[in-house]
Design a protein around this motif. Structure first.
Motif, short mmCIF file in Angstrom:
data_model
loop_
_atom_site.label_atom_id
_atom_site.label_comp_id
_atom_site.label_asym_id
_atom_site.label_seq_id
_atom_site.Cartn_x
_atom_site.Cartn_y
_atom_site.Cartn_z
N LYS A 157 44.62 37.60 35.27
CA LYS A 157 45.57 37.95 36.33
C LYS A 157 44.90 37.88 37.71
CE LYS A 157 48.64 41.07 35.38
NZ LYS A 157 49.32 42.36 35.15
N ALA A 158 43.59 38.22 37.75
CA ALA A 158 42.84 38.17 39.00
C ALA A 158 42.39 36.76 39.35
CB ALA A 158 41.63 39.10 38.91
N GLY A 159 42.52 35.81 38.41
CA GLY A 159 42.14 34.44 38.68
C GLY A 159 40.68 34.14 38.45
N ALA B 34 32.32 40.41 38.67
CA ALA B 34 32.96 39.91 37.45
C ALA B 34 32.63 38.44 37.23
CB ALA B 34 34.47 40.11 37.55
N LYS B 35 32.68 37.64 38.28
CA LYS B 35 32.33 36.21 38.16
C LYS B 35 30.88 36.04 37.72
CE LYS B 35 35.63 34.54 41.58
NZ LYS B 35 35.81 33.98 42.92
N VAL C 41 40.73 43.29 28.91
CA VAL C 41 39.99 42.95 30.12
C VAL C 41 40.15 41.46 30.43
CG1 VAL C 41 37.72 42.88 31.19
CG2 VAL C 41 38.38 44.85 29.84
N HIS C 42 40.22 40.63 29.39
CA HIS C 42 40.43 39.20 29.60
C HIS C 42 41.77 38.97 30.31
CE1 HIS C 42 41.30 34.98 28.66
NE2 HIS C 42 39.97 34.84 28.72
N ALA C 43 42.80 39.72 29.94
CA ALA C 43 44.10 39.61 30.60
C ALA C 43 44.01 40.02 32.06
CB ALA C 43 45.13 40.45 29.86
N ILE C 44 43.24 41.06 32.35
CA ILE C 44 43.06 41.52 33.73
C ILE C 44 42.31 40.45 34.52
CG2 ILE C 44 41.93 43.23 35.21
CD1 ILE C 44 42.50 45.27 32.95
N LEU C 45 41.24 39.89 33.94
CA LEU C 45 40.48 38.85 34.62
C LEU C 45 41.33 37.60 34.85
CD1 LEU C 45 37.05 39.10 32.77
CD2 LEU C 45 37.63 40.01 35.02
N THR D 205 41.74 47.58 40.05
CA THR D 205 40.86 47.15 41.14
C THR D 205 39.67 46.49 40.47
OG1 THR D 205 39.67 49.25 41.18
CG2 THR D 205 41.53 49.04 42.67
N LEU D 206 39.11 45.48 41.11
CA LEU D 206 38.06 44.70 40.48
C LEU D 206 37.12 44.14 41.54
CD1 LEU D 206 37.27 43.61 37.65
CD2 LEU D 206 38.68 41.63 38.14
N ASP D 207 35.83 44.27 41.30
CA ASP D 207 34.82 43.62 42.13
C ASP D 207 34.70 42.19 41.61
OD1 ASP D 207 32.64 42.69 43.51
OD2 ASP D 207 31.28 44.30 42.91
#
Length: 81
Positions: free
Chosen positions: A76-78, A56-57, A70-74, A50-52
């Motif tokens: 994936k979230a676009g 993050a932006k 974390v870069h991979a997660i970011l 889950t990500l705010d």
């Protein structure tokens, strides 16, 4: 330098992580500037996060560097390319 990284909060043999913004000199589970999400690698069939996205932006725009996971997660979230 400010990093976006994971801190462990799960029980023994059941890791769950928070995605946090912290100074790179603090301990892994030390004080964080902000908590922006969670990551559960044991969720099946695929790891769950889950990500705010707004937070993050904001931190990425302000120059925070993400660790590889974390870069991979970011990604994936676009949020990052």
């Amino acid at each position: 330098m400010v990093k976006i990284r994971l801190t462990r909060v799960g029980a023994k043999k059941a890791p769950v992580y928070r995605i946090v913004v912290a100074d790179e000199r603090t301990a892994r589970d030390g004080k964080a500037i902000a908590i922006i999400g969670t990551y559960n690698p044991l969720h099946k069939p695929e790891a769950e996060y889950t990500l705010d996205e707004e937070a993050a932006k904001k931190w990425v725009a302000n120059g925070a560097q993400a660790t590889p996971k974390v870069h991979a997660i970011l990604k994936k979230a676009g949020i990052v390319k």
